[in-house]
Design a protein around this motif. Structure first.
Motif, mmCIF file in Angstrom:
data_model
loop_
_atom_site.group_PDB
_atom_site.id
_atom_site.type_symbol
_atom_site.label_atom_id
_atom_site.label_comp_id
_atom_site.label_asym_id
_atom_site.label_seq_id
_atom_site.Cartn_x
_atom_site.Cartn_y
_atom_site.Cartn_z
ATOM 1 N N GLY A 79 -60.158 -58.421 -10.833
ATOM 2 C CA GLY A 79 -60.863 -59.450 -10.076
ATOM 3 C C GLY A 79 -62.161 -59.854 -10.748
ATOM 4 O O GLY A 79 -62.512 -61.044 -10.807
ATOM 5 N N ILE A 80 -62.875 -58.871 -11.272
ATOM 6 C CA ILE A 80 -64.122 -59.158 -11.991
ATOM 7 C C ILE A 80 -63.840 -60.023 -13.214
ATOM 8 O O ILE A 80 -64.571 -60.976 -13.513
ATOM 9 C CB ILE A 80 -64.815 -57.842 -12.395
ATOM 10 C CG1 ILE A 80 -65.386 -57.160 -11.150
ATOM 11 C CG2 ILE A 80 -65.907 -58.088 -13.430
ATOM 12 C CD1 ILE A 80 -65.886 -55.751 -11.405
ATOM 13 N N GLN A 81 -62.763 -59.719 -13.914
ATOM 14 C CA GLN A 81 -62.377 -60.529 -15.074
ATOM 15 C C GLN A 81 -62.057 -61.961 -14.653
ATOM 16 O O GLN A 81 -62.432 -62.926 -15.339
ATOM 17 C CB GLN A 81 -61.179 -59.887 -15.773
ATOM 18 C CG GLN A 81 -61.489 -58.532 -16.401
ATOM 19 C CD GLN A 81 -60.247 -57.792 -16.852
ATOM 20 O OE1 GLN A 81 -59.115 -58.206 -16.568
ATOM 21 N NE2 GLN A 81 -60.443 -56.685 -17.560
ATOM 22 N N ASP A 82 -61.381 -62.095 -13.526
ATOM 23 C CA ASP A 82 -61.034 -63.417 -13.002
ATOM 24 C C ASP A 82 -62.296 -64.211 -12.664
ATOM 25 O O ASP A 82 -62.415 -65.398 -12.983
ATOM 26 C CB ASP A 82 -60.177 -63.258 -11.748
ATOM 27 C CG ASP A 82 -59.041 -64.262 -11.697
ATOM 28 O OD1 ASP A 82 -58.858 -65.016 -12.658
ATOM 29 O OD2 ASP A 82 -58.327 -64.289 -10.676
ATOM 30 N N VAL A 83 -63.235 -63.563 -11.997
ATOM 31 C CA VAL A 83 -64.483 -64.236 -11.627
ATOM 32 C C VAL A 83 -65.284 -64.603 -12.878
ATOM 33 O O VAL A 83 -65.874 -65.688 -12.966
ATOM 34 C CB VAL A 83 -65.328 -63.348 -10.688
ATOM 35 C CG1 VAL A 83 -66.676 -64.005 -10.400
ATOM 36 C CG2 VAL A 83 -64.580 -63.107 -9.376
ATOM 37 N N THR A 84 -65.299 -63.705 -13.856
ATOM 38 C CA THR A 84 -66.007 -63.994 -15.105
ATOM 39 C C THR A 84 -65.467 -65.254 -15.761
ATOM 40 O O THR A 84 -66.233 -66.127 -16.198
ATOM 41 C CB THR A 84 -65.881 -62.807 -16.081
ATOM 42 O OG1 THR A 84 -66.448 -61.644 -15.486
ATOM 43 C CG2 THR A 84 -66.586 -63.110 -17.390
#
Length: 548
Positions: free
Chosen positions: A387-392
């Motif tokens: 999810g963090i990668q997606d938001v990044t």
């Protein structure tokens, strides 16, 4: 964007009237004199099936959200996330080759909506709801075949539209034009078998259905469509136009779409029913019949059929839908080895497609086995990380602020199994922190109850916001905690356990992420998970900075 600027209001989660409201235990003709007695009787029988009311309610809610896109993005995301299996299938689909243009690596529904669009995700959700709910081992192959046939018709109908809005309507109309046949196959299997036997003996389907059910499939499908509240334009597309296709393209766009949807379904029927050696000639005849009314060249129409078959094969790959290699359903996805350049790209031979489907089934089963055996703690950390990668990536792509915030909330919600996750933001007066959006159980309703004073208050929520302290309350009923909870929370929310992650911008309170569970002590975070949650919170702050 000014952080004080109001976000769109939450979408109410209350569902509109469902089919159960339209078919009460009393006489259907008494409940609604416009409802034919035969149709009312069949609807009542279907309603008494265990899964039909749940499917109806889900489809009603998803379709209702389509009325206002700007206010429905959060509602659509929330509706999909209620169903874990639906969420997993949708994310698998949007990461398939069919949607390679979206970039891949999509781990949140919110990101999928942002990249593919509201209408596209809504159409996927409606399709997958049918697939998800219509599962029956006794009739699995027949139902899977009919679903794939309907999806081929919907894909072809959408592809043949120039305007995006037409394509959205044509997709749903193509998917649901034979809704009556699909529903009968699942909820009235014995009657559906008798209809198929009569058709195999040479009786037209409309006649056979009327003899067995006392009404045809179209009337049944339209009756359910009205109960589901499908819009009038969609219901018109489900109704087959009478007579032969016109010799020229109709001047009225609604009429053109009706013929287009009918032609797409007839071609899907031809692909399903025809052996490979006779299919080309049959498709050519149908293309000659419908090309003028659709406003497309006959040869181009045949090419689009093959392109739609390739897309269907990709969809089946993504969803792990496997059919016997020599079955009628396999014909739907058996793309010819030589296809004109503008019809499909990198088409695989028939055997390769069948092989890929079989391989995918094994991989899907293996993935599910590994998932079931995985440590929940590890799974949670993996979901937070992706999810963090997606938001990044969303921040790099300058995705709108609201979409990024939804992605942050969704990642927390899915990874840690919270009952609900809410975002509060400072209001325009700067005096309060108020609920703006949320995901989970009654999230929109509960969000409206949050109004945290930023001055002159000493309760837990006010202190967390003003002092910028991450806080986990494992047991809200503990005496030393309960006395510090504000009255509005004790009386209107009453969460046994909750997490508070404040947001600050330039040293001043900006917002608050609130997450709760329905069980005391259910929120257990290790150091890694807490660190990942803080990273997500910081990404939300970064999104505000970037939007200014």
């Amino acid at each position: 964007m000014d952080p004080d600027e109001p976000l769109p209001p939450p979408v109410p989660t209350a569902a509109p009237d469902t089919l159960s409201d339209m078919t009460p235990a009393t006489s259907a003709s008494e409940a609604d004199p416009r409802l034919p007695a035969t149709l009312a009787d069949l609807l009542r029988r279907m309603r008494h099936q265990t899964d039909f009311p749940a499917m109806s309610e889900s489809i009603v809610r998803v379709q209702t959200l389509a009325n206002s896109e700007t206010e429905s993005l959060n509602g659509l995301t929330n509706e999909i996330l209620k169903d874990v299996a639906l969420t997993q299938k949708l994310l698998r689909l949007v990461n398939s080759a069919q949607f390679a243009h979206a970039g891949g690596g999509i781990s949140t529904v919110s990101r999928a909506v942002s990249l593919i669009g509201f209408a596209g995700i809504r159409n996927m959700a409606l399709s997958l709801l049918l697939l998800e709910h219509m599962q029956d081992k006794a009739h699995a192959q027949q139902l899977r075949t009919e679903f794939l046939r309907a999806l081929l018709a919907a894909t072809l109908a959408s592809d043949l539209c120039v305007k995006a809005t037409d394509g959205e309507e044509a997709f749903i109309g193509g998917l649901f034009q034979n809704l009556g046949r699909m529903l009968a196959g699942f909820y009235l299997p014995e009657e559906a078998r008798r209809v198929r036997d009569a058709v195999a003996a040479g009786t037209p389907e409309t006649t056979a259905a009327t003899q067995v059910l006392r009404l045809d499939y179209e009337t049944l499908g339209l009756g359910v469509a009205r109960a589901w509240g499908l819009p009038g334009p969609i219901q018109r597309l489900m109704s087959r136009p009478a007579g032969r296709p016109p010799a020229r393209e109709p001047g009225d766009n609604a009429d053109r779409l009706r013929w287009l949807v009918l032609g797409a379904n007839d071609m899907a029927d031809a692909v399903l029913a025809s052996a490979p050696e006779v299919l080309p000639a049959r498709l050519q005849r149908l293309a000659q019949t419908y090309s003028a009314s659709m406003g497309v060249d006959a040869e181009h129409l045949v090419q689009r059929v093959h392109a739609a078959r390739e897309r269907l094969a990709q969809t089946a790959d993504a969803l792990g839908l496997v059919v016997p290699p020599q079955s009628p359903a396999a014909r739907l996805m058996q793309v010819p080895t030589e296809i004109p350049a503008d019809a499909a790209s990198d088409a695989e031979p028939v055997d390769a497609i069948d092989s890929s489907l079989d391989s995918l089934a094994l991989m899907a089963a293996d993935d599910e086995g590994r998932s079931a055996a995985s440590d929940p703690v590890v799974q949670a950390s993996e979901l937070l990380t992706t999810g963090i990668q997606d938001v990044t990536q969303a921040l790099i792509d300058s995705v709108p602020l609201n979409d990024v915030l939804r992605m942050v909330l969704e990642t927390m919600y899915r990874a840690l199994g919270f009952r609900r996750v809410l975002l509060c933001l400072r209001d325009s007066t700067g005096q309060h922190m108020v609920g703006r959006m949320g995901l989970g159980e009654d999230a929109a309703v509960v969000a409206r109850r949050f109004k945290i004073p930023l001055q002159g208050a000493s309760d837990v929520f006010a202190l967390v916001c003003t002092k910028n302290v991450d806080t986990l309350i494992s047991d809200a009923s503990a005496p030393n905690v309960a006395q510090r909870l504000p009255a509005w929370f004790r009386e209107q929310v009453q969460a046994p356990s909750f997490l508070l992650l404040p947001l600050q911008l330039k040293g001043a309170p900006l917002g608050l992420i609130y997450a709760d569970t329905a069980t005391v002590g259910a929120i257990a975070l290790n150091d890694q998970q807490l660190s990942l949650l803080k990273t997500l919170r910081n990404q939300a702050v970064m999104a505000f900075r970037q939007a200014r």
